[in-house]
Design a protein around this motif. Sequence first.
Motif, mmCIF file in Angstrom:
data_model
loop_
_atom_site.group_PDB
_atom_site.id
_atom_site.type_symbol
_atom_site.label_atom_id
_atom_site.label_comp_id
_atom_site.label_asym_id
_atom_site.label_seq_id
_atom_site.Cartn_x
_atom_site.Cartn_y
_atom_site.Cartn_z
ATOM 1 N N TRP A 63 -8.525 8.299 -0.534
ATOM 2 C CA TRP A 63 -9.226 7.220 0.168
ATOM 3 C C TRP A 63 -8.824 5.859 -0.394
ATOM 4 N N TYR A 65 -6.063 4.964 -1.664
ATOM 5 C CA TYR A 65 -4.679 4.612 -1.322
ATOM 6 C C TYR A 65 -4.425 4.672 0.187
ATOM 7 N N ARG A 66 -5.469 4.733 0.992
ATOM 8 C CA ARG A 66 -5.302 4.978 2.424
ATOM 9 C C ARG A 66 -4.464 3.908 3.117
ATOM 10 N N ASP A 67 -4.510 2.652 2.617
ATOM 11 C CA ASP A 67 -3.762 1.581 3.262
ATOM 12 C C ASP A 67 -2.289 1.573 2.864
ATOM 13 N N LEU A 68 -1.911 2.446 1.923
ATOM 14 C CA LEU A 68 -0.522 2.483 1.462
ATOM 15 C C LEU A 68 0.229 3.732 1.927
ATOM 16 N N ARG A 70 2.463 5.816 3.989
ATOM 17 C CA ARG A 70 3.558 5.687 4.950
ATOM 18 C C ARG A 70 4.399 6.955 4.868
ATOM 19 N N ASN A 175 4.095 2.766 -5.077
ATOM 20 C CA ASN A 175 2.731 2.756 -4.553
ATOM 21 C C ASN A 175 2.630 3.581 -3.265
ATOM 22 N N VAL A 176 3.635 3.467 -2.409
ATOM 23 C CA VAL A 176 3.659 4.274 -1.187
ATOM 24 C C VAL A 176 3.800 5.753 -1.534
ATOM 25 N N GLY A 179 0.541 6.949 -2.663
ATOM 26 C CA GLY A 179 -0.346 7.155 -1.524
ATOM 27 C C GLY A 179 -0.099 8.484 -0.838
#
Length: 254
Positions: A63, A65-68, A70, A175-176, A179
Amino acid sequence: MLLEPVSILIIATAAFFAGIINALAGGGSFLTLPALVFTGVPPVAANATGTAALLPGYLASAWAYRDLIRAPAGLSVLAVVVIGAVGGAAGALLLLATSDQAFRAIVPWLLLFATVLFAFGPRLHGFLARRAKRGHGFWGRVGVLAVCGYGGYFNGGMGIVMLAMFRLLGVHDLNVANGLKNLLSAVLTVIAVAVFMVGGAISWPELPPMALAAVLGGFAGARIGRRLPSNVLRNGIVLVGAITTVIFFVELFG
């Protein structure tokens, strides 16, 4: 069945520190598995119970890392989730089909493998980053399936394996990659725990104190991570993994 106070203390302490190191770098299974086995839980049930206890931490990390998140080139996020679920279920079913005696013989080698991955993780990532390729959808699917199968069977070193795989698939942003790792870890662990529940592999008396301690450890780890140098943390995890591996090998061949 009521647990002895000493047993509660041992497994809760192990889960607390497992939550800390999972929040920082992964490797919580180095602590939860031996703690459960030491307190009398059979090896297969110990692995399943430890995985279930650490599930809340995986969900929280996914949760956060949800915006990262891809997907690698050639894959979609949905494909990663579906293949991860299939792999996690396959690994969990394989664990249920493994006898305690066989798993006890396998565990030292799995711990050794995970410890070596932790020790050489940064070099492995650098090596793979130089050889990363993009657009290999088929091999990407195979890689996700294999890694999640390993994670459903045995959690140790799973994060390092995933990060290495995503590097190889061309995900250069750490970071991706983190995620994606957190998403896959949560998905395969949810499925694996569901399989363990249906298969009766979870030792329920140990689960509540461990889950609570792991959550508290996760919050503590988030604070510690801002102050503790990553190399100190990694060396500490490798030391714990090496000691645990030696203990299990001595028990196996002793």
